[in-house]
Design an enzyme around this catalytic site. Structure first.
Site, PDB file in Angstrom:
ATOM      1  N   LYS A 112       0.847  -1.210   0.000  1.00  0.00           N
ATOM      2  CA  LYS A 112       0.000   0.000   0.000  1.00  0.00           C
ATOM      3  C   LYS A 112       0.874   1.248   0.000  1.00  0.00           C
ATOM      4  CE  LYS A 112      -4.401  -1.688   1.705  1.00  0.00           C
ATOM      5  NZ  LYS A 112      -5.530  -1.544   2.608  1.00  0.00           N
ATOM      6  N   LYS A 196      -4.746  -9.365  -5.857  1.00  0.00           N
ATOM      7  CA  LYS A 196      -5.955  -9.658  -5.082  1.00  0.00           C
ATOM      8  C   LYS A 196      -7.104  -8.717  -5.486  1.00  0.00           C
ATOM      9  CE  LYS A 196      -6.521  -7.857  -1.016  1.00  0.00           C
ATOM     10  NZ  LYS A 196      -7.133  -7.467   0.270  1.00  0.00           N
ATOM     11  N   LYS A 199     -11.478  -3.944  -2.600  1.00  0.00           N
ATOM     12  CA  LYS A 199     -12.587  -2.995  -2.762  1.00  0.00           C
ATOM     13  C   LYS A 199     -12.105  -1.602  -3.134  1.00  0.00           C
ATOM     14  CE  LYS A 199     -13.545  -3.537   2.022  1.00  0.00           C
ATOM     15  NZ  LYS A 199     -12.260  -3.342   2.706  1.00  0.00           N
TER      16      LYS A 199
END
Ligand code: AQP
Length: 334
Positions: A112, A196, A199
């Protein structure tokens, strides 16, 4: 005594079928055999920038989706993380027992952080807040997707370290419950099957959200990338795209991967994708209908108010005990 289960979901986007198969579906199963706490972890969502109005709305929507997916508020406790301030307080205490080197090893942080110009310290310490969430409830088992495995190991290490320091069990050492990849533990992005399904993904074409209308689902599956060749069989390494679609098919239909391979021998990708789209639409149809019913003002707010009432005393008891152990001065009336 029934085992205790805790898990959380961030309101950081519209929930995907990855969240559903990796986590929520197991929450529903566990509510009949365990004392369950399911939390909308809105403080975790703040680790990256959020629009305040969207965060507010998504917090309610995640709670509605918990119920729409089959979590029964009379069986499981559903609550919002920020409603129980003990989570933030415990997080600080645990930060003071966690090493920077441990947090630097977290792969989700590295992934991230690599995607952003500005990285908050909250993103770095996120796994400690997650440990606080879990340990506050003396949790036996944590149902999560595979991406959370490393964070759960850290929560276990922290619990063991604290227990060893005080030579008594301050925290239960939690066990993970992670479905294997072929059983939904890691649903992959439809546009990049090596990544992956998340959302908060930038490209909405790669994810199917639980609230996508049928035609959007059909379109997304039609444009999902496939692998070379036209045979349908499960081979994660050489056919990651088809393998991912087969897993979704299997989870929606209850058929095994071998049954699907046999059924589609010589049929080709086009028909397979069409059938898959209808299966996903039908799987999500009752969830979407229930979600609509739960959108009446006040319904989910009442569930969350009751949830806070049940969660808070348990969290407070663990927090107070740990505070005393650490030598923090209690108020004279507490
Ligand atoms: N693709 C996935 N396959 C299986 N399980 C998944 N989970 C997430 N993605 C998949 C599981 O869903 C639960 C809730 O996740 P979270 O909200 O705590 O955050 P996350 O793991 O970071 O999920 P996302 O969707 O990737 O969110 P963003 O984009 O905000 O980072 C967890 O149990 C997770 O394992």
């Amino acid at each position: 005594m029934a085992k205790r289960v805790f898990s959380g979901v961030q309101p950081s986007g519209s929930l995907t079928i990855g969240n559903y198969f990796g986590a929520l579906r197991n929450f529903v199963r566990l509510q009949d055999e365990a004392e369950c706490f399911f939390c909308v972890v809105n403080l975790h969502a703040l680790t990256v920038p959020q629009d305040p109005q969207e965060l507010y709305q998504r917090t309610l929507d995640v709670a509605r989706l918990f119920v729409a997916c089959g979590i029964d508020p009379n069986k499981a406790t559903i609550f919002v993380q920020s409603h129980v301030p003990a989570h933030s307080e415990m997080s600080w205490l645990l930060e003071c027992t966690t090493y920077v080197g441990e947090l630097r090893r977290m792969t989700q942080y590295k992934d991230k952080a690599a995607k952003r110009e500005v990285v908050t310290s909250g993103l770095f310490t996120y796994p400690v807040l997650m440990a606080a969430d879990i340990l506050l409830y003396q949790t036996d088992e944590v149902p999560v997707g595979e991406d959370q495995k490393q964070h759960l190991e850290l929560a276990r290490d922290i619990a063991i370290r604290v227990n060893n320091r005080f030579d008594e069990q301050i925290f239960k050492v939690p066990e993970p419950y992670i479905p294997p990849k072929a059983a939904g533990g890691r649903i992959m992005n439809l546009q990049n099957p090596l990544e992956k399904m998340s959302k908060s993904a930038e490209n909405p074409k790669g994810i199917i959200t639980l609230l996508d209308p049928p035609d959007v689902i059909r379109q997304k599956i039609r444009s999902a990338v496939t692998d070379s060749g036209r045979e349908i069989y499960y081979d994660e390494e050489n056919k990651p795209a088809i393998s991912n679609l087969m897993v979704i098919y299997s989870l929606c239909s209850g058929k095994s991967l071998d049954e699907i391979r046999d059924e589609y021998a010589g049929v080709g990708y086009g028909q397979f994708k069409k059938d898959l789209a209808e299966l996903v639409v039908e799987t999500l149809r009752p969830i979407q209908a229930r979600f609509e019913e739960l959108s009446r003002p006040g319904v989910i707010e009442e569930v969350l108010a009751q949830g806070k009432k049940k969660a808070e005393p348990i969290a407070q008891e663990t927090l107070k005990r740990f505070q005393r152990k650490l030598g923090l001065l209690p108020l004279c009336d507490s």
